[in-house]
Design a protein around this motif. Sequence first.
Motif, PDB file in Angstrom:
ATOM      1  N   ALA A 223      11.122  13.360  -2.042  1.00 33.70           N
ATOM      2  CA  ALA A 223      10.310  12.415  -1.249  1.00 33.70           C
ATOM      3  C   ALA A 223       9.801  11.299  -2.151  1.00 33.70           C
ATOM      4  N   ARG A 224       9.405  11.636  -3.368  1.00 37.15           N
ATOM      5  CA  ARG A 224       8.908  10.616  -4.313  1.00 37.15           C
ATOM      6  C   ARG A 224      10.041   9.676  -4.706  1.00 37.15           C
ATOM      7  N   ASP A 225      11.224  10.235  -4.960  1.00 34.33           N
ATOM      8  CA  ASP A 225      12.367   9.393  -5.333  1.00 34.33           C
ATOM      9  C   ASP A 225      12.725   8.439  -4.192  1.00 34.33           C
TER      10      ASP A 225
ATOM     11  N   LEU B  87      -5.748  17.562  -6.458  1.00 34.75           N
ATOM     12  CA  LEU B  87      -4.354  17.536  -5.988  1.00 34.75           C
ATOM     13  C   LEU B  87      -3.593  16.352  -6.590  1.00 34.75           C
ATOM     14  N   ASP B  88      -4.240  15.192  -6.643  1.00 29.89           N
ATOM     15  CA  ASP B  88      -3.572  13.983  -7.163  1.00 29.89           C
ATOM     16  C   ASP B  88      -3.303  14.094  -8.662  1.00 29.89           C
ATOM     17  N   MET B  89      -4.264  14.681  -9.399  1.00 26.70           N
ATOM     18  CA  MET B  89      -4.120  14.716 -10.859  1.00 26.70           C
ATOM     19  C   MET B  89      -3.223  15.852 -11.331  1.00 26.70           C
ATOM     20  N   SER B  90      -3.140  16.938 -10.553  1.00 25.67           N
ATOM     21  CA  SER B  90      -2.349  18.074 -11.026  1.00 25.67           C
ATOM     22  C   SER B  90      -0.887  17.989 -10.567  1.00 25.67           C
ATOM     23  N   ARG B  91      -0.562  16.968  -9.800  1.00 25.91           N
ATOM     24  CA  ARG B  91       0.825  16.803  -9.313  1.00 25.91           C
ATOM     25  C   ARG B  91       1.760  16.612 -10.500  1.00 25.91           C
ATOM     26  N   GLU B  92       2.830  17.422 -10.541  1.00 27.67           N
ATOM     27  CA  GLU B  92       3.707  17.393 -11.717  1.00 27.67           C
ATOM     28  C   GLU B  92       4.452  16.074 -11.863  1.00 27.67           C
TER      29      GLU B  92
ATOM     30  N   ASP C 147       0.871  -1.178   0.000  1.00 26.79           N
ATOM     31  CA  ASP C 147       0.000   0.000   0.000  1.00 26.79           C
ATOM     32  C   ASP C 147       0.910   1.231   0.000  1.00 26.79           C
ATOM     33  N   THR C 148       1.134   1.822  -1.180  1.00 32.13           N
ATOM     34  CA  THR C 148       2.111   2.927  -1.244  1.00 32.13           C
ATOM     35  C   THR C 148       1.540   4.219  -0.649  1.00 32.13           C
ATOM     36  N   GLY C 149       0.212   4.343  -0.607  1.00 33.37           N
ATOM     37  CA  GLY C 149      -0.402   5.508   0.044  1.00 33.37           C
ATOM     38  C   GLY C 149       0.009   5.545   1.511  1.00 33.37           C
ATOM     39  N   ALA C 150       0.080   4.365   2.141  1.00 33.86           N
ATOM     40  CA  ALA C 150       0.464   4.291   3.555  1.00 33.86           C
ATOM     41  C   ALA C 150       1.899   4.800   3.739  1.00 33.86           C
ATOM     42  N   MET C 151       2.751   4.591   2.717  1.00 33.61           N
ATOM     43  CA  MET C 151       4.132   5.068   2.824  1.00 33.61           C
ATOM     44  C   MET C 151       4.165   6.601   2.772  1.00 33.61           C
ATOM     45  N   TYR C 152       3.345   7.196   1.868  1.00 36.66           N
ATOM     46  CA  TYR C 152       3.272   8.659   1.806  1.00 36.66           C
ATOM     47  C   TYR C 152       2.702   9.216   3.115  1.00 36.66           C
ATOM     48  N   ARG C 153       1.736   8.484   3.676  1.00 38.23           N
ATOM     49  CA  ARG C 153       1.148   8.922   4.944  1.00 38.23           C
ATOM     50  C   ARG C 153       2.205   8.898   6.058  1.00 38.23           C
ATOM     51  N   ALA C 154       2.982   7.815   6.115  1.00 37.95           N
ATOM     52  CA  ALA C 154       3.974   7.678   7.185  1.00 37.95           C
ATOM     53  C   ALA C 154       5.059   8.756   7.065  1.00 37.95           C
TER      54      ALA C 154
ATOM     55  N   ASN D 298      -2.315  16.896   5.164  1.00 37.92           N
ATOM     56  CA  ASN D 298      -0.941  17.364   4.930  1.00 37.92           C
ATOM     57  C   ASN D 298      -0.170  16.585   3.860  1.00 37.92           C
ATOM     58  N   ILE D 299      -0.710  15.428   3.428  1.00 38.43           N
ATOM     59  CA  ILE D 299       0.059  14.551   2.528  1.00 38.43           C
ATOM     60  C   ILE D 299       0.557  15.270   1.284  1.00 38.43           C
ATOM     61  N   HIS D 300      -0.286  16.143   0.724  1.00 39.75           N
ATOM     62  CA  HIS D 300       0.091  16.727  -0.566  1.00 39.75           C
ATOM     63  C   HIS D 300       1.401  17.512  -0.498  1.00 39.75           C
TER      64      HIS D 300
ATOM     65  N   GLY E 250      -1.458   2.371  -5.680  1.00 40.91           N
ATOM     66  CA  GLY E 250      -1.157   3.784  -5.425  1.00 40.91           C
ATOM     67  C   GLY E 250      -1.662   4.693  -6.521  1.00 40.91           C
ATOM     68  N   ARG E 251      -0.815   5.646  -6.925  1.00 36.56           N
ATOM     69  CA  ARG E 251      -1.200   6.599  -7.973  1.00 36.56           C
ATOM     70  C   ARG E 251      -0.258   6.512  -9.178  1.00 36.56           C
ATOM     71  N   ASP E 252       1.021   6.161  -8.880  1.00 37.73           N
ATOM     72  CA  ASP E 252       2.066   6.227  -9.910  1.00 37.73           C
ATOM     73  C   ASP E 252       2.755   4.894 -10.134  1.00 37.73           C
ATOM     74  N   GLN E 253       2.134   3.818  -9.679  1.00 37.25           N
ATOM     75  CA  GLN E 253       2.826   2.525  -9.708  1.00 37.25           C
ATOM     76  C   GLN E 253       3.025   2.005 -11.131  1.00 37.25           C
TER      77      GLN E 253
ATOM     78  N   ARG F 152     -11.465  17.684  -4.180  1.00 38.35           N
ATOM     79  CA  ARG F 152     -10.223  18.400  -3.862  1.00 38.35           C
ATOM     80  C   ARG F 152      -9.028  17.443  -3.968  1.00 38.35           C
ATOM     81  N   ARG F 153      -9.200  16.226  -3.432  1.00 37.65           N
ATOM     82  CA  ARG F 153      -8.085  15.264  -3.487  1.00 37.65           C
ATOM     83  C   ARG F 153      -7.817  14.823  -4.921  1.00 37.65           C
ATOM     84  N   ASP F 154      -8.878  14.672  -5.716  1.00 39.97           N
ATOM     85  CA  ASP F 154      -8.690  14.322  -7.134  1.00 39.97           C
ATOM     86  C   ASP F 154      -7.852  15.393  -7.811  1.00 39.97           C
TER      87      ASP F 154
END
Length: 246
Positions: free
Chosen positions: A108-110, A183-188, A33-40, A98-100, A129-132, A179-181
């Motif tokens: 952080a992504r790398d 933020l998730d979709m506009s992330r460069e 669950d990669t979302g959990a990694m971003y959360r942590a 705060n995740i965004h 996740g989003r980018d897997q 709002r989350r959509d």
Amino acid sequence: MGNNIITIDGPSGAGKSTIARLAAARLGLRYLDTGAMYRALTLHCMRAGIHLDKPAEVAKSLATAQLRVELTHDGPMKVFLGADDVTQKIRTQEVTRNIHYVADVREARDFLTRIQRDIARQGDLVTEGRDQGTVVFPDADLKIYMFATPEVRARRRFTEMTERGASVTYEEILEDVSRRDYLDMSREIGGLRKAMDALELDTSNLTPEQVAESIVKLAKSRLAMRTRKIDQEALRQITGRDARPK
Ligand code: DC
């Protein structure tokens, strides 16, 4: 030859976690669950007391992040910061809000991409996740892009929250989903996108059981195809001949 990788990407609330877990359990693969990694990582930055809106401070705090995950075949993944089991602590509204800040920072992504690839090197994996399928595992064996309309996702979350006794309105939830959509979709980097070769699954009118079952069927036929290809290659190397009917 790499391990078998199945990626499941999609917006929040599309049912990815439940479905990925079900599918992984049935296929006997580990679940990430990669979302959990971003959360942590977000919780780590919050605890470090840095300015989350300053990317350089987020990047610097990676050096002290002792992030560790424990994967299972049938249960939720466990996440640790040092010795602290934060599996539940990363599910608060405050972390979600705060995740965004963290997910937008390239370093952080790398950092998390490296850990995710290391985990994949250790064995077969269903990763969510989003980018897997786009960034982390562009060569995955099977890529799924899972979605449902914002209204359906908001309705599901609303039912879940009110059942837990939370006092929220459907409109508030729908606004949060949108709002989350955004933020998730506009992330460069690592923004939510369907990989060109991902199969689309609309979960709006399906139960998690039904979606998981389709993924299991798809995965079995994909992985069987791959095994056949490998068998052919081995045979060619041994006999110098192709055993396929002409
Ligand atoms: O899956 P989730 O809702 O727990 O993910 C939380 C956030 O983490 C999500 O809104 C965006 C970010 N995330 C990301 O940027 N890349 C991923 N692969 C997974 C999650």
